[in-house]
Design an enzyme around this catalytic site. Structure first.
Site, PDB file in Angstrom:
ATOM      1  N   VAL A  84       0.856  -1.185   0.000  1.00 30.01           N
ATOM      2  CA  VAL A  84       0.000   0.000   0.000  1.00 30.01           C
ATOM      3  C   VAL A  84       0.890   1.232   0.000  1.00 30.01           C
ATOM      4  O   VAL A  84       1.890   1.294   0.739  1.00 30.01           O
ATOM      5  CB  VAL A  84      -0.943   0.018   1.223  1.00 30.01           C
ATOM      6  N   ARG A  90      -3.730   2.870   6.495  1.00 30.85           N
ATOM      7  CA  ARG A  90      -4.768   3.007   7.521  1.00 30.85           C
ATOM      8  C   ARG A  90      -6.050   3.655   6.975  1.00 30.85           C
ATOM      9  O   ARG A  90      -6.736   4.397   7.670  1.00 30.85           O
ATOM     10  CB  ARG A  90      -4.251   3.791   8.732  1.00 30.85           C
ATOM     11  N   GLY A  92      -8.109   1.490   4.986  1.00 35.57           N
ATOM     12  CA  GLY A  92      -8.896   0.339   4.566  1.00 35.57           C
ATOM     13  C   GLY A  92      -8.488  -0.272   3.248  1.00 35.57           C
ATOM     14  O   GLY A  92      -9.164  -1.182   2.742  1.00 35.57           O
ATOM     15  N   VAL A  93      -7.370   0.207   2.672  1.00 35.55           N
ATOM     16  CA  VAL A  93      -6.951  -0.312   1.366  1.00 35.55           C
ATOM     17  C   VAL A  93      -6.570  -1.789   1.461  1.00 35.55           C
ATOM     18  O   VAL A  93      -7.015  -2.616   0.649  1.00 35.55           O
ATOM     19  CB  VAL A  93      -5.782   0.524   0.803  1.00 35.55           C
ATOM     20  N   LEU A  94      -5.740  -2.141   2.448  1.00 38.22           N
ATOM     21  CA  LEU A  94      -5.319  -3.537   2.596  1.00 38.22           C
ATOM     22  C   LEU A  94      -6.517  -4.437   2.887  1.00 38.22           C
ATOM     23  O   LEU A  94      -6.656  -5.513   2.299  1.00 38.22           O
ATOM     24  CB  LEU A  94      -4.280  -3.652   3.708  1.00 38.22           C
ATOM     25  N   SER A 118       5.992  -9.918   5.435  1.00 40.42           N
ATOM     26  CA  SER A 118       7.054  -8.955   5.712  1.00 40.42           C
ATOM     27  C   SER A 118       6.994  -8.500   7.162  1.00 40.42           C
ATOM     28  O   SER A 118       8.028  -8.247   7.792  1.00 40.42           O
ATOM     29  CB  SER A 118       6.928  -7.752   4.767  1.00 40.42           C
ATOM     30  N   GLU A 119       5.788  -8.384   7.709  1.00 37.83           N
ATOM     31  CA  GLU A 119       5.579  -8.040   9.114  1.00 37.83           C
ATOM     32  C   GLU A 119       4.559  -9.023   9.689  1.00 37.83           C
ATOM     33  O   GLU A 119       3.390  -9.013   9.280  1.00 37.83           O
ATOM     34  CB  GLU A 119       5.084  -6.604   9.261  1.00 37.83           C
ATOM     35  N   TYR A 123      -1.105 -10.071   9.214  1.00 36.67           N
ATOM     36  CA  TYR A 123      -2.045 -10.973   8.553  1.00 36.67           C
ATOM     37  C   TYR A 123      -2.889 -11.836   9.477  1.00 36.67           C
ATOM     38  O   TYR A 123      -3.806 -12.510   9.019  1.00 36.67           O
ATOM     39  CB  TYR A 123      -1.287 -11.850   7.561  1.00 36.67           C
ATOM     40  N   PHE A 410       7.994 -16.300  -2.311  1.00 38.68           N
ATOM     41  CA  PHE A 410       7.252 -15.991  -3.543  1.00 38.68           C
ATOM     42  C   PHE A 410       6.612 -14.619  -3.399  1.00 38.68           C
ATOM     43  O   PHE A 410       5.742 -14.242  -4.069  1.00 38.68           O
ATOM     44  CB  PHE A 410       6.207 -17.064  -3.857  1.00 38.68           C
TER      45      PHE A 410
END
Length: 410
Positions: A84, A90, A92-94, A118-119, A123, A410
């Site tokens: 993003v 922050r 709401g895109v993700l 990555s973090e 998730y 990947f």
């Protein structure tokens, strides 16, 4: 969110990928890596979020097949290229991309979705659990001895340019895929990624090298590695062997490859960043304390369809348990499911019977490949036993003889 989510068009790939690079700090990939990423992009499974004429979010998926306990290859969405724009975080895109993506995965009939994070904190709220770990090592070869099994001396080794032996190495990898949960059957074109070698990414190390193990004319193993020269004051060599990949069909070939790496001139250390947690070299070395062993999270897994996912694998012990599953992000999974299975197969269907274990879809994802026990999750309060004895039986059933492992990202 008033932004527009679209399926990626080939003409927009450069802008889309540049947004991804910006989300990961703004450092551009090398031209070689960029073209490899373009070549494997599945456009129909990639989406961009647009604010006017600007791409502000990216996400994609690969049509993988993942090995599960029992050896079956299960259709799986390999979630990738998620980013993003820094000025649109922050908003709401993700969440919107994860919603669209999981709906699409379900529509395609894939029971699982996987990713590398990555973090790690990102998730879990979308139902992904840590399903495998990976082992890193820094082996002090000057101070650690190696004990090899009988037959190691019968293995012949030869050096080869990685690209020249790519087909035979890929064929060997394919033979190994069904034997360990978490491994992925590589898609066409992915073999080129295994030998990508941009000079800009070597960090002072040599070009990629390859050693092939053979017996009676058959390829039985290979290792891909780089050498980083290091010289202490007084011209004392302490170079590093940076291991990218090592695969073998049997213990003798495996040991022969490790013995070769231990004996490379002008080196005193092997640095391996991505090995299975049960990697057998730990039983060949004389002193594991001098191997700098460390664990970190590997593959994250999410059941998209709980019933189909739990039916797709087999179980180490007979199991018949009713699971009360919570899934706030994909509510079609919420409810009670009766799982019945053994080493031959399984069924998992909705039921009105009383629940015996209560857990969220994230815990199912963590336990699914057998790398994390339900008992361990229960000790952390993330699985609740509702009927005495159910936890021990289910935990034993979900176990895997081999630790799950994702060999590459990947």
């Amino acid at each position: 969110m008033s932004y527009d989510i679209r399926v990626l068009e080939p003409a927009d790939w450069d802008r889309w990928f540049s947004t991804l690079e910006l989300a990961f700090g703004g450092i551009a990939e090398t031209a070689e890596v960029r073209e490899l990423d373009r070549a494997v992009t599945e456009y129909a499974r990639s989406i961009g979020v647009w604010d006017g004429d600007r791409v502000i979010g990216t996400a994609g998926a690969f049509s993988f097949q993942l090995t599960v306990p029992g050896g079956s290859l299960v259709p799986t969405a390999g979630v990738t290229m998620v980013g993003v724009s820094p000025v649109h975080r922050r908003r709401g895109v993700l969440t919107a991309m994860m919603r669209r993506q999981l709906d699409d995965v379900r529509a395609l009939g894939e029971p699982l979705a996987v990713l590398t994070a990555s973090e790690p904190a990102i998730y879990g709220r979308f139902g992904y659990g840590v399903a495998s770990q990976k082992l890193s090592a820094e082996v002090e070869t000057a101070r650690v001895a190696l004990s090899v099994p009988p037959g190691t001396d019968d293995v012949r080794l030869r050096l080869a340019a990685p690209a020249d032996v790519l087909d035979e190495c890929e064929a060997l990898y394919a033979r190994l895929v069904p034997g360990r949960p978490g491994m992925i059957a590589r898609l066409p074109g992915w073999e080129r990624r295994m030998v990508a070698d941009p000079a800009e990414d070597r960090e002072g190390a040599s070009p990629l090298q390859c050693v092939v193990a053979e017996r009676a004319g058959e390829t039985v193993g290979f290792a891909r590695y780089r050498i980083k020269p290091v010289w202490r004051p007084g011209s004392v060599p302490e170079g590093e062997v940076r291991l990218d990949d090592l695969e073998a069909l049997d213990p003798a070939a495996y040991a022969a490859l490790w013995r070769f790496l231990f004996g490379i001139d002008l080196t005193s250390r092997i640095v391996a960043g991505d090995r299975p947690v049960d990697d057998a070299f730990q039983h060949l070395v004389s002193d594991a304390r001098r191997c700098g062993l460390r664990l970190r999270d590997g593959l994250y897994l999410r059941p998209v369809e709980v019933g189909a996912a739990l039916e797709a694998r087999t179980y180490a012990a007979e199991v018949d348990v009713v699971l009360a599953v919570e899934d706030t992000f994909c509510p079609w999974n919420t409810g009670r499911w009766r799982l019945s299975g053994d080493a031959k197969g399984a069924s998992c269907e909705r039921t009105t019977d009383p629940a015996e274990l209560a857990l969220s879809v994230r815990e199912i994802g963590s336990a699914y490949l057998g790398g994390c026990s339900l008992d361990s999750l229960a000790a952390a309060g993330r699985v609740r036993e509702l009927r005495e004895g159910a936890l021990v039986r289910a935990s034993a059933a979900f176990a895997s003889v081999r630790a799950p492992w994702l060999p590459h990202g990947f």
